[in-house]
Scaffold this motif. Structure first.
Motif, PDB file in Angstrom:
ATOM      1  N   GLY B  56      42.779  88.679  75.189  1.00  0.00           N
ATOM      2  CA  GLY B  56      42.030  90.008  75.453  1.00  0.00           C
ATOM      3  C   GLY B  56      41.285  90.967  76.735  1.00  0.00           C
ATOM      4  N   ILE B  57      41.750  89.155  77.652  1.00  0.00           N
ATOM      5  CA  ILE B  57      40.916  89.698  78.404  1.00  0.00           C
ATOM      6  C   ILE B  57      41.933  90.553  79.761  1.00  0.00           C
ATOM      7  CG2 ILE B  57      38.700  88.804  80.183  1.00  0.00           C
ATOM      8  CD1 ILE B  57      37.981  89.530  77.883  1.00  0.00           C
ATOM      9  N   PRO B  58      41.999  91.326  79.933  1.00  0.00           N
ATOM     10  CA  PRO B  58      42.593  91.815  80.833  1.00  0.00           C
ATOM     11  C   PRO B  58      42.796  90.607  82.183  1.00  0.00           C
ATOM     12  CG  PRO B  58      40.971  93.065  80.383  1.00  0.00           C
ATOM     13  CD  PRO B  58      40.097  92.488  79.812  1.00  0.00           C
ATOM     14  N   ASP B  59      43.524  90.435  82.920  1.00  0.00           N
ATOM     15  CA  ASP B  59      44.208  89.731  84.064  1.00  0.00           C
ATOM     16  C   ASP B  59      43.481  89.729  85.494  1.00  0.00           C
ATOM     17  OD1 ASP B  59      47.339  90.741  84.926  1.00  0.00           O
ATOM     18  OD2 ASP B  59      45.465  91.939  84.574  1.00  0.00           O
ATOM     19  N   ARG B  60      43.101  91.766  85.218  1.00  0.00           N
ATOM     20  CA  ARG B  60      41.582  91.959  86.270  1.00  0.00           C
ATOM     21  C   ARG B  60      40.470  91.369  86.471  1.00  0.00           C
ATOM     22  NH1 ARG B  60      41.509  96.749  83.034  1.00  0.00           N
ATOM     23  NH2 ARG B  60      39.525  96.792  82.463  1.00  0.00           N
ATOM     24  N   PHE B  61      40.322  90.429  85.470  1.00  0.00           N
ATOM     25  CA  PHE B  61      38.318  89.733  85.749  1.00  0.00           C
ATOM     26  C   PHE B  61      39.879  88.359  86.540  1.00  0.00           C
ATOM     27  CE2 PHE B  61      35.952  91.970  83.689  1.00  0.00           C
ATOM     28  CZ  PHE B  61      36.387  92.768  83.087  1.00  0.00           C
ATOM     29  N   SER B  62      39.188  87.740  87.078  1.00  0.00           N
ATOM     30  CA  SER B  62      38.866  86.636  87.662  1.00  0.00           C
ATOM     31  C   SER B  62      37.693  85.038  88.130  1.00  0.00           C
ATOM     32  CB  SER B  62      40.140  86.321  88.803  1.00  0.00           C
ATOM     33  OG  SER B  62      39.640  86.454  89.771  1.00  0.00           O
ATOM     34  N   GLY B  63      38.026  84.545  88.433  1.00  0.00           N
ATOM     35  CA  GLY B  63      36.518  83.500  88.067  1.00  0.00           C
ATOM     36  C   GLY B  63      36.748  82.412  89.617  1.00  0.00           C
ATOM     37  N   SER B  64      36.515  82.207  90.283  1.00  0.00           N
ATOM     38  CA  SER B  64      36.427  81.614  90.848  1.00  0.00           C
ATOM     39  C   SER B  64      34.738  80.203  91.349  1.00  0.00           C
ATOM     40  CB  SER B  64      36.702  82.309  92.449  1.00  0.00           C
ATOM     41  OG  SER B  64      35.661  82.787  93.276  1.00  0.00           O
ATOM     42  N   SER B  65      34.691  79.515  92.266  1.00  0.00           N
ATOM     43  CA  SER B  65      33.483  78.723  92.316  1.00  0.00           C
ATOM     44  C   SER B  65      33.344  78.048  93.877  1.00  0.00           C
ATOM     45  CB  SER B  65      33.591  77.812  91.344  1.00  0.00           C
ATOM     46  OG  SER B  65      32.779  77.021  91.612  1.00  0.00           O
ATOM     47  N   SER B  66      32.396  77.484  94.644  1.00  0.00           N
ATOM     48  CA  SER B  66      32.574  77.516  95.580  1.00  0.00           C
ATOM     49  C   SER B  66      30.858  76.860  96.160  1.00  0.00           C
ATOM     50  CB  SER B  66      32.963  78.172  96.941  1.00  0.00           C
ATOM     51  OG  SER B  66      33.047  77.522  98.291  1.00  0.00           O
ATOM     52  N   GLY B  67      30.979  74.998  96.070  1.00  0.00           N
ATOM     53  CA  GLY B  67      29.394  74.750  96.189  1.00  0.00           C
ATOM     54  C   GLY B  67      28.671  74.821  94.854  1.00  0.00           C
ATOM     55  N   ASN B  68      27.186  75.517  95.729  1.00  0.00           N
ATOM     56  CA  ASN B  68      26.492  76.327  94.027  1.00  0.00           C
ATOM     57  C   ASN B  68      26.706  77.132  94.030  1.00  0.00           C
ATOM     58  OD1 ASN B  68      25.540  77.153  96.526  1.00  0.00           O
ATOM     59  ND2 ASN B  68      23.259  77.486  96.112  1.00  0.00           N
ATOM     60  N   THR B  69      27.901  78.423  93.587  1.00  0.00           N
ATOM     61  CA  THR B  69      27.879  79.586  93.764  1.00  0.00           C
ATOM     62  C   THR B  69      28.818  79.771  93.008  1.00  0.00           C
ATOM     63  OG1 THR B  69      26.623  80.111  95.877  1.00  0.00           O
ATOM     64  CG2 THR B  69      28.694  81.442  94.947  1.00  0.00           C
ATOM     65  N   ALA B  70      28.983  80.126  91.731  1.00  0.00           N
ATOM     66  CA  ALA B  70      30.354  80.766  91.016  1.00  0.00           C
ATOM     67  C   ALA B  70      30.544  82.126  91.311  1.00  0.00           C
ATOM     68  CB  ALA B  70      30.010  80.273  89.565  1.00  0.00           C
ATOM     69  N   SER B  71      31.029  82.950  91.311  1.00  0.00           N
ATOM     70  CA  SER B  71      32.543  84.221  91.243  1.00  0.00           C
ATOM     71  C   SER B  71      32.973  84.663  90.021  1.00  0.00           C
ATOM     72  CB  SER B  71      32.398  84.450  92.649  1.00  0.00           C
ATOM     73  OG  SER B  71      31.841  84.255  93.607  1.00  0.00           O
ATOM     74  N   LEU B  72      32.724  85.799  89.910  1.00  0.00           N
ATOM     75  CA  LEU B  72      33.702  86.998  88.540  1.00  0.00           C
ATOM     76  C   LEU B  72      34.559  87.915  89.810  1.00  0.00           C
ATOM     77  CD1 LEU B  72      34.580  87.246  85.668  1.00  0.00           C
ATOM     78  CD2 LEU B  72      32.904  89.040  85.658  1.00  0.00           C
ATOM     79  N   THR B  73      35.552  87.857  90.055  1.00  0.00           N
ATOM     80  CA  THR B  73      36.264  89.527  90.537  1.00  0.00           C
ATOM     81  C   THR B  73      36.685  90.262  89.217  1.00  0.00           C
ATOM     82  OG1 THR B  73      36.387  88.034  92.507  1.00  0.00           O
ATOM     83  CG2 THR B  73      37.267  89.172  92.001  1.00  0.00           C
ATOM     84  N   ILE B  74      36.536  91.259  89.698  1.00  0.00           N
ATOM     85  CA  ILE B  74      36.948  91.911  88.878  1.00  0.00           C
ATOM     86  C   ILE B  74      38.014  93.083  89.884  1.00  0.00           C
ATOM     87  CG2 ILE B  74      37.301  94.143  87.310  1.00  0.00           C
ATOM     88  CD1 ILE B  74      34.092  93.290  86.690  1.00  0.00           C
ATOM     89  N   THR B  75      39.401  93.014  89.704  1.00  0.00           N
ATOM     90  CA  THR B  75      40.265  93.592  90.883  1.00  0.00           C
ATOM     91  C   THR B  75      41.117  94.925  90.360  1.00  0.00           C
ATOM     92  OG1 THR B  75      40.715  91.370  91.277  1.00  0.00           O
ATOM     93  CG2 THR B  75      42.459  93.039  92.443  1.00  0.00           C
ATOM     94  N   GLY B  76      40.615  95.763  90.456  1.00  0.00           N
ATOM     95  CA  GLY B  76      40.850  97.662  90.232  1.00  0.00           C
ATOM     96  C   GLY B  76      39.975  97.595  89.084  1.00  0.00           C
ATOM     97  N   ALA B  77      38.807  97.821  88.986  1.00  0.00           N
ATOM     98  CA  ALA B  77      37.387  98.113  87.933  1.00  0.00           C
ATOM     99  C   ALA B  77      38.379  99.154  87.851  1.00  0.00           C
ATOM    100  CB  ALA B  77      36.325  98.161  88.222  1.00  0.00           C
ATOM    101  N   GLN B  78      37.775  99.053  86.745  1.00  0.00           N
ATOM    102  CA  GLN B  78      37.657 100.436  84.913  1.00  0.00           C
ATOM    103  C   GLN B  78      36.571 101.396  84.760  1.00  0.00           C
ATOM    104  OE1 GLN B  78      41.255 101.618  84.886  1.00  0.00           O
ATOM    105  NE2 GLN B  78      41.387 100.110  86.777  1.00  0.00           N
ATOM    106  N   ALA B  79      36.601 102.170  84.622  1.00  0.00           N
ATOM    107  CA  ALA B  79      35.183 102.403  83.747  1.00  0.00           C
ATOM    108  C   ALA B  79      34.983 101.688  82.390  1.00  0.00           C
ATOM    109  CB  ALA B  79      35.455 103.912  83.340  1.00  0.00           C
ATOM    110  N   GLU B  80      35.402 101.362  81.984  1.00  0.00           N
ATOM    111  CA  GLU B  80      35.100  99.970  80.765  1.00  0.00           C
ATOM    112  C   GLU B  80      34.188  99.430  80.918  1.00  0.00           C
ATOM    113  OE1 GLU B  80      38.274 100.990  80.887  1.00  0.00           O
ATOM    114  OE2 GLU B  80      40.010 100.377  80.581  1.00  0.00           O
TER     115      GLU B  80
END
Lengths: 119, 108
Positions: B56-80
């Motif tokens: 149910g979570i759109p595939d425009r959401f992705s996650g990554s991690s490097s060292g002491n940093t985690a990231s959540l990326t939204i590719t093509g952000a929508q108003a919602e």
């Protein structure tokens, strides 16, 4: 439908007690760890306590250790949080949450129950 | 104080890409879990593990991690997607869970 329904919140004086309940439905309650998470007014999320599927292991954030007790009743599909010796800083919306695995990810949340500690 | 640090606020133009970051020593050992919370609503799980999205979570959401940093990326952000985003992980002592302070995402 997978659902969690909290109850038991309310207004209580400092030093008082409350018992929160979270009734689960739509999944096999005994198979999953559960947690309580709270959110003070205008603030972020704070994990409060967790319990394994079997109930054999419990964990608490430091600020509630010795005052709060988490438990579960598989026969009633219900998670509990006993709140004793309440303080003003315990005022928050309390959510129960279902874990995918022990302390990994909370994939189902209740709607929350409000606890207000004030004289 | 939280052991996970997030920027308080981030903005993105509609349809553009935004990265929300979370910093903490425990992220060297554990993956972050990400939650979205819209105003007046309960949080929703959006990312966990290495890069797993609940159904149910759109595939425009992705996650990554490097060292002491985690990231959540939204590719093509929508108003919602406008919401508060929280990261979560076990703390450095493995004794309990901690949430980041949250990032308020504004979609312009």
């Amino acid at each position: 439908e997978v659902q969690l329904l909290e109850s038991g919140g309310g207004l209580v004086q400092p030093g008082g007690s409350l018992r929160l309940s979270c009734e689960a439905s739509g999944f096999t309650f005994s198979d999953f760890a559960m947690s309580w998470v709270r959110q003070a007014p205008g603030k972020g999320l704070e994990w409060v306590s967790g319990i394994t599927a079997s109930g054999g292991t419990t964990k608490y954030t430091d600020s509630v250790k010795g005052r709060f007790t988490i438990s579960r009743d598989t026969s009633k599909n219900t998670l509990y949080l006993q709140l004793d010796n309440l303080r003003a800083e315990d005022t928050a919306v309390y959510y129960c949450a279902k874990d995918t695995e022990w302390l990994v990810a909370f994939d189902v949340w209740g709607q929350g129950t409000v606890v207000t500690v004030s004289s | 104080s939280s052991e996970l640090t997030q920027d308080p606020a981030v903005s993105v133009a509609l349809g553009q890409t935004v990265r929300i970051t979370c910093h903490g020593d425990s992220l060297r050992r554990y993956y972050a879990t990400w939650y979205q919370q819209k105003s007046g609503q309960a949080p929703v799980l959006v990312m966990f593990g290495k890069d797993s999205r609940p159904s149910g979570i759109p595939d425009r959401f992705s996650g990554s991690s490097s060292g002491n940093t985690a990231s959540l990326t939204i590719t093509g952000a929508q108003a919602e997607d406008e919401a508060e985003y929280y990261c979560k992980s076990l703390d450095s002592s493995d004794s309990h869970l901690v949430f980041g302070g949250g990032t308020k995402l504004t979609v312009l």
